[in-house]
Design an enzyme around this catalytic site. Structure first.
Site, PDB file in Angstrom:
ATOM      1  N   HIS A 368      40.876  38.127  33.704  1.00 11.60           N
ATOM      2  CA  HIS A 368      40.333  38.580  34.986  1.00 11.60           C
ATOM      3  C   HIS A 368      39.437  37.504  35.590  1.00 11.60           C
ATOM      4  O   HIS A 368      39.574  37.133  36.763  1.00 11.60           O
ATOM      5  CB  HIS A 368      39.539  39.873  34.761  1.00 11.60           C
ATOM      6  CG  HIS A 368      38.847  40.400  35.981  1.00 11.60           C
ATOM      7  ND1 HIS A 368      39.296  41.518  36.655  1.00 11.60           N
ATOM      8  CD2 HIS A 368      37.731  39.995  36.638  1.00 11.60           C
ATOM      9  CE1 HIS A 368      38.493  41.759  37.686  1.00 11.60           C
ATOM     10  NE2 HIS A 368      37.520  40.836  37.691  1.00 11.60           N
ATOM     11  N   GLU A 369      38.526  36.969  34.789  1.00 11.09           N
ATOM     12  CA  GLU A 369      37.559  35.999  35.308  1.00 11.09           C
ATOM     13  C   GLU A 369      38.201  34.655  35.634  1.00 11.09           C
ATOM     14  O   GLU A 369      37.896  34.042  36.660  1.00 11.09           O
ATOM     15  CB  GLU A 369      36.421  35.820  34.312  1.00 11.09           C
ATOM     16  CG  GLU A 369      35.533  37.035  34.210  1.00 11.09           C
ATOM     17  CD  GLU A 369      35.064  37.514  35.587  1.00 11.09           C
ATOM     18  OE1 GLU A 369      34.691  36.683  36.432  1.00 11.09           O
ATOM     19  OE2 GLU A 369      35.110  38.727  35.810  1.00 11.09           O
ATOM     20  N   HIS A 372      39.821  34.771  38.863  1.00 14.32           N
ATOM     21  CA  HIS A 372      38.883  34.505  39.958  1.00 14.32           C
ATOM     22  C   HIS A 372      38.810  32.999  40.225  1.00 14.32           C
ATOM     23  O   HIS A 372      38.754  32.553  41.379  1.00 14.32           O
ATOM     24  CB  HIS A 372      37.490  35.012  39.605  1.00 14.32           C
ATOM     25  CG  HIS A 372      37.269  36.464  39.905  1.00 14.32           C
ATOM     26  ND1 HIS A 372      37.601  37.051  41.101  1.00 14.32           N
ATOM     27  CD2 HIS A 372      36.713  37.462  39.154  1.00 14.32           C
ATOM     28  CE1 HIS A 372      37.272  38.333  41.083  1.00 14.32           C
ATOM     29  NE2 HIS A 372      36.726  38.599  39.912  1.00 14.32           N
ATOM     30  N   TYR A 383      34.845  37.141  49.495  1.00 15.56           N
ATOM     31  CA  TYR A 383      34.455  38.250  48.636  1.00 15.56           C
ATOM     32  C   TYR A 383      33.724  39.337  49.419  1.00 15.56           C
ATOM     33  O   TYR A 383      32.541  39.615  49.189  1.00 15.56           O
ATOM     34  CB  TYR A 383      33.597  37.726  47.494  1.00 15.56           C
ATOM     35  CG  TYR A 383      33.585  38.621  46.277  1.00 15.56           C
ATOM     36  CD1 TYR A 383      34.738  38.832  45.535  1.00 15.56           C
ATOM     37  CD2 TYR A 383      32.416  39.258  45.884  1.00 15.56           C
ATOM     38  CE1 TYR A 383      34.736  39.636  44.414  1.00 15.56           C
ATOM     39  CE2 TYR A 383      32.395  40.065  44.759  1.00 15.56           C
ATOM     40  CZ  TYR A 383      33.556  40.257  44.036  1.00 15.56           C
ATOM     41  OH  TYR A 383      33.540  41.071  42.921  1.00 15.56           O
ATOM     42  N   GLU A 392      39.362  41.098  43.762  1.00 20.57           N
ATOM     43  CA  GLU A 392      39.176  41.876  42.541  1.00 20.57           C
ATOM     44  C   GLU A 392      40.508  42.393  41.994  1.00 20.57           C
ATOM     45  O   GLU A 392      40.765  42.354  40.794  1.00 20.57           O
ATOM     46  CB  GLU A 392      38.233  43.048  42.809  1.00 20.57           C
ATOM     47  CG  GLU A 392      36.773  42.689  42.746  1.00 20.57           C
ATOM     48  CD  GLU A 392      36.373  42.183  41.372  1.00 20.57           C
ATOM     49  OE1 GLU A 392      36.740  42.800  40.358  1.00 20.57           O
ATOM     50  OE2 GLU A 392      35.710  41.136  41.311  1.00 20.57           O
ATOM     51  N   ASP A 451      28.447  47.360  48.000  1.00 14.62           N
ATOM     52  CA  ASP A 451      29.466  46.640  47.231  1.00 14.62           C
ATOM     53  C   ASP A 451      30.245  45.697  48.140  1.00 14.62           C
ATOM     54  O   ASP A 451      31.435  45.508  47.983  1.00 14.62           O
ATOM     55  CB  ASP A 451      30.399  47.622  46.524  1.00 14.62           C
ATOM     56  CG  ASP A 451      31.369  46.972  45.548  1.00 14.62           C
ATOM     57  OD1 ASP A 451      30.987  45.959  44.925  1.00 14.62           O
ATOM     58  OD2 ASP A 451      32.504  47.472  45.422  1.00 14.62           O
ATOM     59  N   HIS A 456      34.904  46.451  44.716  1.00 13.03           N
ATOM     60  CA  HIS A 456      35.305  47.003  43.421  1.00 13.03           C
ATOM     61  C   HIS A 456      35.831  48.426  43.530  1.00 13.03           C
ATOM     62  O   HIS A 456      36.393  48.950  42.565  1.00 13.03           O
ATOM     63  CB  HIS A 456      34.121  46.997  42.450  1.00 13.03           C
ATOM     64  CG  HIS A 456      33.577  45.641  42.166  1.00 13.03           C
ATOM     65  ND1 HIS A 456      32.506  45.111  42.829  1.00 13.03           N
ATOM     66  CD2 HIS A 456      33.990  44.688  41.301  1.00 13.03           C
ATOM     67  CE1 HIS A 456      32.259  43.895  42.382  1.00 13.03           C
ATOM     68  NE2 HIS A 456      33.156  43.617  41.465  1.00 13.03           N
TER      69      HIS A 456
END
Length: 529
Positions: A368-369, A372, A383, A392, A451, A456
């Site tokens: 996941h990271e 990014h 973002y 995301e 957010d 998210h």
């Protein structure tokens, strides 16, 4: 510290749009064929002759700016031309105003193997003025000073160097400045876009825009990517590691990958000041078996696994596709309930034992990271709002591609005392309070409390579309389609509708109408029509 952190829990936006439905058909002057090759993103954009190189593409765009609805004062500067594995060519242009780049904007033109137009997408700036509303008075050096003064740390406190076991020295502070035109509430202003990346005394990837006339801070965010996930190595499994020996000491330092950089792992030692990267994780007998080393073992192993996935599946060499070093630090902070991509490296907390256990054992979270990071180097999805939710979602989807045992995110380390719990579900987003359809979309403010427009929260909608797609055509095809859309079609301000069109086009490029129809159906099912 203030700023925008990209968290699994949980820029100036320059409007990107597909070509407007009211645009009249466009044709080049001399036709060499009776067939008009149309833009898939808008069927009214056509060309009847091939566009063989960047000069012809740029001439085509410049001549037809009015029909394309590109703002008349906007000029297009050629950036890159790339031909992919299926023979398509992708041209990227930077929109500029008075030769200054429009921040966050990108226009792309895509042609097939015979140089016929396939698609045009990106930022158009239909209402741009002829010039910015301010003038450049402040120099880049003064703007950098203003940027440093706007955050809670001095430059000297962040400027450190790191020496590897083979003697290479790396500076942990990176800073840059670019003059751009920033669009804020319809106002086009000259601004210095300052980037400050450092790991000491805390991880940061600051993006700061300084008014080029007054020196005021126009916008600031700490663009650090955070996440949580699952792992088995932390729970006691055994993994084979690539290490490096120097003077009788073994390091978690992998030089075996086909990359110019390395994969290296550090121990942050729960430093109360969060000093990074920490010290190299070492062992005398090359058996990293102590309880203290478990977090490092998983961080090191899964970083290699994610590298292998992107390299073996797509031919991508590290997150930047240029062999960049992948650096990880474990035991970050005290009871830190998160993990993060900070723009230059990964950090992993140990969790507090209740909300999370140690986070570095999570292969889907590492994926996941690092996705990014891939996104930062390709589509660079801003973002906030829908582009942020896509940012995301794509990280969740590639987390699944790496760890496809279930449709959950974070189930192995989240609330370790609660079996079967998770942070999100691709198959059933509503189980974890995410929308699964546009009827449930949450219009939240673009603030930290909101957010940043629900990045998210609303990611549940494209996540559900991905689930339906994968169920329909299988992972092998789906992952190629998603990677192509991310790296060839999406732009910084892409919306859900534009993501759908990018994925449909990618499916057509790679496979054909059946797969494209499956993608269309998946997004129709979640209300993106």
């Amino acid at each position: 510290m203030t700023g925008k952190w990209k968290t699994l829990l949980g820029t100036v936006t320059v409007g990107a749009t597909l070509l407007a439905a009211s645009v009249t058909p466009i044709e080049t002057e001399a036709a060499s064929t009776d067939k008009a090759y149309e833009s898939t993103f808008n069927k009214q954009i056509t060309s009847t002759i091939p566009l063989e190189d960047e000069q012809e593409v740029q001439a085509f765009l410049n001549k037809k700016k009015a029909q394309l609805d590109i703002g008349e004062p906007v000029e297009l500067k050629f950036v890159t031309k790339e031909t992919d594995e299926v023979g398509m060519t992708h041209y990227t242009f930077q929109p500029t105003l008075e030769e200054v780049p429009l921040d966050g904007a990108k226009l792309m033109v895509h042609t097939d193997g015979d140089d016929h137009l396939i698609a045009v997408n990106g930022a158009l700036h239909t209402d741009s003025p002829r010039q910015a509303s301010n003038t450049k008075v402040v120099s880049s050096e003064i703007a950098k000073e203003a940027a440093w003064n706007s955050i809670d740390v001095t430059r000297d406190a962040t400027d450190e160097s790191l020496t590897s076991p083979i003697g290479e020295v790396t500076e942990t502070l990176k800073e840059s400045s670019q003059l751009v035109v920033m669009v804020q509430d319809g106002d086009y202003k000259l601004a210095h876009h300052i980037q400050l990346q450092f790991t000491t005394p805390y991880p940061a990837n600051y993006q700061i825009w300084v008014d080029a006339e007054t020196g005021d801070i126009l916008k600031k965010m700490n663009k650090v990517h955070e996440a949580t996930g699952s792992g088995t190595g932390v729970l006691g499994d055994t993994k084979e590691l690539k290490t490096y020996q120097s003077n009788g000491t073994y390091y978690l330092y992998d030089t075996s990958k086909p990359m110019t950089g390395v994969i290296e792992t550090f121990d942050n030692n729960q430093n109360g000041q969060f000093r990074l990267p920490g010290s190299y994780v070492t062992d005398r007998d090359n058996a990293f078996t102590s309880s203290r080393q478990r977090a490092a073992v998983d961080a090191h192993y899964y970083a290699g696994q994610v590298f292998d996935y992107f390299y073996d599946t797509f031919g991508r060499v590290s997150y930047d596709d240029n062999g960049a070093t992948i650096r990880s630090s474990v035991h970050y902070g005290s009871n830190y309930n998160n993990a993060a991509w900070v723009g230059t490296q990964m950090i992993y907390g140990d969790g507090d034992g209740s909300t999370f256990t140690a986070l570095s054992g999570a292969d889907d979270i590492v994926a996941h990271e690092l996705t990014h990071a891939v996104t930062d180097e390709s589509a660079d999805l801003i973002y906030e709002n829908q582009s942020g939710a896509l940012n995301e979602s794509f990280s969740d989807v590639f987390g699944y591609f790496v760890d496809n045992e279930d449709w959950l995110m974070g189930e192995d380390v989240y609330t370790p005392g609660v079996p079967g719990d998770a942070l999100r579900s691709l198959s059933n987003p509503t189980k974890y309070d995410q929308p699964a359809h546009m009827d449930q979309y949450r219009n939240l403010p673009n603030t930290e409390a909101g957010d940043y427009g629900g990045v998210h929260i609303n990611s549940g909608i494209p996540n559900k579309a991905a689930y339906v797609t994968i169920q329909s055509i299988g992972q092998t095809k789906a992952e190629q389609i998603y990677y192509r859309a991310l790296t060839s079609y999406l732009t910084p301000t892409s919306t859900f509708q534009e993501a759908k069109e990018a994925l449909v086009q990618s499916a057509k490029d790679l496979y054909g109408s059946a797969e494209a129809n499956a993608v269309t159906t998946a997004w129709n099912d979640v209300g993106v029509q």
